[in-house]
Each structure stands twice: as structure tokens, then as C-alpha cells.
Design an enzyme around this catalytic site. Structure first.
Site, PDB file in Angstrom:
ATOM      1  N   ALA A  15      -1.772   9.046  -4.607  1.00 59.97           N
ATOM      2  CA  ALA A  15      -0.831   8.876  -3.508  1.00 59.97           C
ATOM      3  C   ALA A  15       0.492   7.848  -4.115  1.00 59.97           C
ATOM      4  O   ALA A  15       1.437   8.213  -3.957  1.00 59.97           O
ATOM      5  CB  ALA A  15      -1.401   8.050  -2.403  1.00 59.97           C
ATOM      6  N   VAL A  16      -0.162   6.950  -5.153  1.00 67.46           N
ATOM      7  CA  VAL A  16       1.181   5.977  -5.521  1.00 67.46           C
ATOM      8  C   VAL A  16       1.670   6.890  -6.695  1.00 67.46           C
ATOM      9  O   VAL A  16       2.747   6.757  -6.945  1.00 67.46           O
ATOM     10  CB  VAL A  16       0.222   4.683  -6.206  1.00 67.46           C
ATOM     11  CG1 VAL A  16       1.246   3.891  -6.965  1.00 67.46           C
ATOM     12  CG2 VAL A  16      -0.432   4.090  -5.079  1.00 67.46           C
ATOM     13  N   ARG A 101      -5.003  -8.193 -13.158  1.00 64.76           N
ATOM     14  CA  ARG A 101      -4.218  -9.253 -12.208  1.00 64.76           C
ATOM     15  C   ARG A 101      -4.765 -10.625 -12.517  1.00 64.76           C
ATOM     16  O   ARG A 101      -3.727 -11.445 -12.442  1.00 64.76           O
ATOM     17  CB  ARG A 101      -4.295  -8.895 -10.920  1.00 64.76           C
ATOM     18  CG  ARG A 101      -3.589  -7.601 -10.522  1.00 64.76           C
ATOM     19  CD  ARG A 101      -3.686  -7.309  -8.683  1.00 64.76           C
ATOM     20  NE  ARG A 101      -3.396  -5.833  -8.611  1.00 64.76           N
ATOM     21  CZ  ARG A 101      -3.921  -5.268  -7.569  1.00 64.76           C
ATOM     22  NH1 ARG A 101      -4.886  -5.786  -6.915  1.00 64.76           N
ATOM     23  NH2 ARG A 101      -3.489  -4.042  -7.480  1.00 64.76           N
ATOM     24  N   CYS A 130      -1.295  -4.444  -2.546  1.00 62.42           N
ATOM     25  CA  CYS A 130      -0.489  -4.410  -1.693  1.00 62.42           C
ATOM     26  C   CYS A 130      -0.359  -5.140  -0.582  1.00 62.42           C
ATOM     27  O   CYS A 130       0.978  -5.701  -0.402  1.00 62.42           O
ATOM     28  CB  CYS A 130      -0.676  -3.149  -0.870  1.00 62.42           C
ATOM     29  SG  CYS A 130      -2.275  -2.613  -0.145  1.00 62.42           S
ATOM     30  N   GLN A 157      -4.435  -2.749   8.092  1.00 68.22           N
ATOM     31  CA  GLN A 157      -4.256  -1.992   6.884  1.00 68.22           C
ATOM     32  C   GLN A 157      -4.375  -0.525   7.215  1.00 68.22           C
ATOM     33  O   GLN A 157      -5.534  -0.200   7.758  1.00 68.22           O
ATOM     34  CB  GLN A 157      -5.111  -2.575   5.909  1.00 68.22           C
ATOM     35  CG  GLN A 157      -4.731  -3.804   5.403  1.00 68.22           C
ATOM     36  CD  GLN A 157      -5.397  -4.559   4.107  1.00 68.22           C
ATOM     37  OE1 GLN A 157      -5.803  -5.431   4.219  1.00 68.22           O
ATOM     38  NE2 GLN A 157      -5.471  -3.558   3.007  1.00 68.22           N
ATOM     39  N   SER A 160      -3.694   4.878   4.192  1.00 66.13           N
ATOM     40  CA  SER A 160      -3.532   5.226   3.093  1.00 66.13           C
ATOM     41  C   SER A 160      -3.563   4.094   1.838  1.00 66.13           C
ATOM     42  O   SER A 160      -3.573   4.586   0.835  1.00 66.13           O
ATOM     43  CB  SER A 160      -1.670   5.207   3.076  1.00 66.13           C
ATOM     44  OG  SER A 160      -1.169   4.131   3.445  1.00 66.13           O
ATOM     45  N   GLY A 161      -4.019   3.060   2.299  1.00 63.54           N
ATOM     46  CA  GLY A 161      -4.478   1.963   1.165  1.00 63.54           C
ATOM     47  C   GLY A 161      -5.714   2.708   0.456  1.00 63.54           C
ATOM     48  O   GLY A 161      -5.980   2.084  -0.481  1.00 63.54           O
ATOM     49  N   LYS A 214      -8.144 -11.363  -2.951  1.00 63.86           N
ATOM     50  CA  LYS A 214      -6.966 -10.846  -3.694  1.00 63.86           C
ATOM     51  C   LYS A 214      -5.738 -11.614  -2.947  1.00 63.86           C
ATOM     52  O   LYS A 214      -4.768 -11.978  -3.735  1.00 63.86           O
ATOM     53  CB  LYS A 214      -6.770  -9.167  -3.714  1.00 63.86           C
ATOM     54  CG  LYS A 214      -7.557  -8.284  -4.608  1.00 63.86           C
ATOM     55  CD  LYS A 214      -7.329  -6.879  -4.169  1.00 63.86           C
ATOM     56  CE  LYS A 214      -8.388  -6.060  -5.037  1.00 63.86           C
ATOM     57  NZ  LYS A 214      -8.469  -4.746  -4.992  1.00 63.86           N
ATOM     58  N   HIS A 243       1.281  -1.027   6.000  1.00 61.13           N
ATOM     59  CA  HIS A 243       0.317  -2.289   6.493  1.00 61.13           C
ATOM     60  C   HIS A 243       1.025  -3.183   7.319  1.00 61.13           C
ATOM     61  O   HIS A 243       2.373  -3.219   7.244  1.00 61.13           O
ATOM     62  CB  HIS A 243       0.123  -3.015   5.389  1.00 61.13           C
ATOM     63  CG  HIS A 243      -1.128  -2.196   4.433  1.00 61.13           C
ATOM     64  ND1 HIS A 243      -1.602  -0.981   4.587  1.00 61.13           N
ATOM     65  CD2 HIS A 243      -1.705  -2.698   3.276  1.00 61.13           C
ATOM     66  CE1 HIS A 243      -2.533  -0.684   3.939  1.00 61.13           C
ATOM     67  NE2 HIS A 243      -2.259  -1.448   3.019  1.00 61.13           N
TER      68      HIS A 243
END
Lengths: 342, 342
Positions: A15-16, A101, A130, A157, A160-161, A214, A243
């Protein structure tokens, strides 16, 4: 004629990845050569870029010595394995996974917030989660004016997440329910259509799930406030894309609503959406496909003299993932910090 | 043989009215005579109660002198007009509308929280708003142990909060979207299927909508804490039935999670639903049709040493409306405070 780069998308068929491809074309990113990489099962697929068909290759077949920039979005495991190799071969990796991250040597960048951090990379730059990106873009203009003391956020959310497959699953579930059938579950542990549930990532010993942590830890790193007080409740809702977040902020001094609105209106990456009469505020269907984070319902917190409440919706595939990654690469280019290797 | 009452349901054909009818039967409420009242357009409809068909009559045709108890759920305008008349005729009215909730002379009652208030009525007892009832039931056991200083709540409210017609609209919208068509809107200002938006009730000058102010003001009245600090963000989500709420609480002292869980487990009207390993917590599809408010995700607030976070789902037609009203009536009976008129 600007310089042009050899760019690889790692995870091109997801998707991304699909969004990255679109954004590179739409923003006319200076590309000399585009290499599409994916897992073995996607090898041989053809994807279109600027009217040309490009074959998807296996990540293991990539020659990173011939690549200047890698936009990685193939999951944490793949990134852990391949991002360091790409970096070692001299490419700059903008990694969309959570793998690096919180690594102190890896910058975690939202270009509207901490662009300078991107310049101190040693081969890998991490793209935040996101929900964190969307929140950071909206809160930074306020935080710069008056430091935020505490954030309490509840998220809404979309499917699609969890990827394109999850979006499809929600649609199939809705169809089944409308036909009076039992919905089947696969991508998610519980039916999401006409339902919702707390985010299904693993919980830590304090009862916070990974997605929530996160938001806590990444926001601290991006804002450069290691002890910023943040508590999040992350919830999956039966929305296909984008979201939303209900955010309660505490400052040391009262924050005038008009001032907050002016700051938000002037902020890069933010669009204020408010019509009190019409009850018109940010909605996921309107945030979908937009670059900006939609912010509205900015109001004084009735429960705290130094509090503000606000509401946002943002496209988490776009600004929440792909767009932010492309913006990081553009930022490097604008600072002459993305090298074309010999 | 217990005494039996002449009971009228005002608004018998609506979503809450239908549920009232079911609950009176299910709970074997002591009824001698059941009078079903509704607006003129529903007159003549027949509804079943304990295997018998009952004709719906016009509210204006009711003879309140022959009625002991009125369960009213026909909207604020109807209640404003008819509840005082019914009370003047000697009936006790349990009113589900917002018409009298903030009237100082009218008790606002959640039987698990402030049952004693019901006894001081002067003919009308108000049933609180759905989101308020669900939250009150979950928070009261904690508040009794240690006074709550501040509540920040974000809601996830299902379509049924806007009635049966709204539930149908969401299904039709989902069907249209799945078929690639534009969804039509009627009950709501914006499409709700696969979307969400802040609650569409009118906003006050501070930017809070009516639904949010109900949570603030009604909770204060029910808890008997006139300055309780509450801030709410109310959001409609594409769920058919049952509301959910993400609640952040602040106390004066740290509140141990284990203690909170024990209090909740022992509390009337609450069911603790928590399985951290399975990421299993309250969900609207499981709360639907249940009497209890499902509570879970009880955890220490990472952002405040005296904070707790929790999550709930509850059937807002049942406990959030009809069941609470029936429980108020049952409470009056148990206290010998519901008279059978001569």
C-alpha cells in the site's frame, strides 16, 4: 537541469509502495533510474511509472552500489536485514518501518518539525509511525509557541493502517454482514466492519500496546523532549483510509484559541477545517488523498485552564507514510545532502 | 402476587421504545395494563407484548389519570409537553429525553450510582444521556474509592444513537459504497459508512457540542460534584449499535490498577473484559444486547502519576437508555415508591 538519482523502492507492491510510486511521479522527483524491489512472490510483476512499465525485482537481487536512495517500506524484518547493507553500499535509506526509529544513531524525521535532524544521518533515516507523524505536524506549531506539557490522545485508525489486504477485508466483512452472513477475519483478530477494537499490537507490561508506545516514544524523539508526557489510546475503526485523533493538550500557561488557530493556519502541512455552524470538521473521507493534515475543533479544554482540545484527520498512507518519506528525500536534495554516487 | 401497574410507553415505536417493550417482557415487570403511545403517524400500528397484540394510540388520546408509570422516549418536545401533564395526573414519568435532565427539581438517575435521588422526585425522573450513563456506571466504583479530579473522554458513538433510521442509513451507505456508488445522506449531515465525524449536535460558544456538554453537566449532577472537571470529544463512528469510550482519569493520589480492577469486577452493571495476551477488550459487537457496561484496558496513565486510563463499550439503547429507565422504575417499586393510583 537538476541532478537526478537512482532510486529504489523496497516493498514496491504494498500500500505504501504504491503510494510512493505515485508521489515520485506526481512530485516529479528527480529520478534517473527507478528500481522496484519486493519480496520473491511479487517478483516479475510490472508497475507503471511515468507511462513506462517497470519490472519488480527481488530485494536480494538489488545492487545497492548502483543506488543513491532507497525508500523502504517492506516491514521491519526486511529493513533490519537490508537497510544496513544498502547504507554500507553508500545509499541513503529512508525507512518506513519501525526497525530503526528508536535507534539513537538514526534520525527520526518529520520535515515540518525537525528537518535539521535528517542531515545528521549515517545512511539510514527513519520515517515515524503514521499516527505520530499526523500528530507531530499538528502539534509542533503550538509546541514552538508554548511548550506542550502533556498530551492525551485517542485515535480512530482506519483499516489501511494494516495494509491493502486489511482494507479489502473490511469491505468483504461489510458485504457479508449486509447479506446477513458471518464476517470472516484474517488480517485482523476480530471483525472490523460495523465494529471497532483497541489496536491489536502487542501490549507491554503496563498495558500499553506497541502502537501507543510509538506515539509516546517517537513524539518525544521528534520533538526533542525526552520526558514529554504522552498517553495514547489507539483504536481501529471501520474506516477504509485516513486516521483521526482526538487530542487533549496541557500547557504551562493558558493558550488562546485564536492564537492556536492562527499558528495552525500558517503551519506547513496543516489545513484548518472548521465550520461551527455546519458542524463541519476534519473527516477521514476528506483527508484521504490529501497531503495536509486536517485540523479542527480547536477549543479551550473545559477541564483545565491551560488545556486545549483539538481534532485531526490525516491520510496515513500519504503524509503518515509515503509522502513523509519522499519529503525527507526532497529535504536532503534541497540541502545538497543527497549524493549521486560515482 | 406483587402489585401490578398501569404502564405507558410514550414513543413506543422508536428504537428505545422497542427496547423498552422487550425489557418489560424479559424482566417480567409487574404490568396490569400496557398502553403504547406514539406520534399520530404510528397510530394504529400493532406491537406484540407477551404474545398479545397491542394497538398504538396517539399520545393526545392517553388518559394519564389511569396510568401509574410513563416511560417516555419520544423526544424532548413531546416530553416537555406531555410529561408535566402526566405527572400532574399522578403518574410517575421516567423521561429519556434531555428536556428535564438539568432541571434542579428533577432527579437525574443512574440506579448503580445515585438510586436515592430517584426517591425525591415530584412526578418526573430524568434518564441521563447514553454516553453519560455508560461512563457513570464504569467510573462510580472508582470515584467512591477515591474522588475523581478530572475526566478526559473521547467517544466512539454508533449510528443507533441517532435512532433506527440512522442505523438503516449507514447500512444503505455501506451498500452503495461497496457497489461503487455515491452514498446518500439523510439522518446524518455526512456519510457515516466507512467514515466518521465529530458529533453533529449544535456547538456552544466554547466549541463544545451538546452531546459533549451532556457528558460534562449530567455527570456532575449524577455524581453530585458540581465542579467536577470533565472534557469530552464526541465522535460518531460507523458502528451499528453500542458506544465505546476512551477515558482518562486523574485522581489526587495514585490509583493502583489492581485495586481499580477489583472494584470494577465487584461493581453492579460492569463486566471487566480483559485478555492482554489475546488483545481482547470491550468491543461494540459484544456489548450489543448486553445489560452490563464492558470495561477493560485499565492501566496507569503514563503521563500522570495519579492517572488511570480505561476503555468501555456499552449498549446505548439498552443500558444507555431503555434498561436504565426500567431499572429506575424497578428501583421505585423496590422502595415502595411507585404508587398504584385508585
Amino acid at each position: 537541469m537538476p541532478e537526478a538519482y537512482r532510486v529504489a523502492i523496497m516493498g514496491a507492491t504494498g500500500a505504501v509502495g504504491t503510494e510512493l510510486l505515485e508521489l515520485l511521479e506526481e512530485r516529479n522527483f528527480p529520478i534517473k533510474d527507478l528500481i522496484l524491489l519486493a519480496s520473491p512472490r511479487s517478483v516479475g510483476k510490472e508497475l507503471m511509472f511515468k507511462g513506462q512499465s517497470i519490472n519488480v525485482k527481488a530485494i536480494s537481487d538489488a545492487n545497492f552500489a548502483d543506488i543513491d536512495l532507497v525508500l523502504a517500506s517492506a516491514g521491519g524484518g526486511i529493513s533490519k536485514e537490508w537497510a544496513p547493507r544498502a547504507a554500507a553500499a553508500g545509499a541513503v535509506v529512508v525507512d518506513n518501518s519501525s526497525a530503526f526509529r528508536m535507534d539513537p544513531s538514526v534520525p527520526l524525521v518529520v520535515p515540518e518539525v525537525n528537518p535539521e535532524a535528517a542531515l545528521s544521518h549515517t545512511g539510514i533515516i527513519a520515517n515515524p509511525n503514521c499516527t505520530t507523524i499526523l500528530m507531530s505536524v499538528a502539534l509542533w506549531p503550538l509546541h514552538q509557541c508554548q511548550p506542550i506539557r502533556r498530551i492525551i490522545v485517542a485515535t480512530y485508525q482506519s483499516a489501511s493502517g494494516a495494509g491493502a489486504r486489511a482494507m479489502e477485508e473490511v469491505k468483504q466483512q461489510a458485504q457479508a454482514i449486509l447479506q446477513g452472513k458471518e464476517p470472516s477475519t484474517n488480517a485482523f483478530p476480530y471483525p472490523l466492519a460495523f465494529n471497532l477494537f483497541p489496536h491489536n499490537s502487542p501490549l507491554n507490561e503496563h498495558g500499553y500496546c506497541q502502537e501507543e508506545m510509538k506515539m509516546v516514544n517517537e513524539t518525544r524523539k521528534i520533538f526533542g523532549v525526552s520526558d514529554l508526557r504522552v498517553s495514547a489510546t489507539c483504536v481501529r475503526v471501520p474506516v477504509l483510509r485516513a486516521h483521526s485523533e482526538a487530542i487533549n493538550l496541557e500547557f504551562s500557561q493558558p493558550f488562546e484559541v485564536d492564537k492556536a488557530l492562527k499558528l495552525l493556519q500558517a503551519a506547513a502541512g496543516v489545513k484548518v477545517v472548521e465550520d461551527w455552524q455546519a458542524n463541519y470538521f476534519p473527516m477521514p473521507i476528506e483527508a484521504s488523498g490529501q497531503d495536509d493534515v486536517l485540523v479542527g475543533r480547536v477549543r479551550r479544554d473545559l477541564s483545565h485552564e491551560c488545556g486545549l482540545e483539538l481534532w485531526l484527520s490525516g491520510d496515513q498512507i500519504r503524509k503518515g507514510a509515503a509522502l513523509n518519506a519522499v519529503q525527507i528525500a526532497e529535504l536532503l536534495i534541497s540541502k545538497q545532502a543527497l549524493k549521486i554516487k560515482a
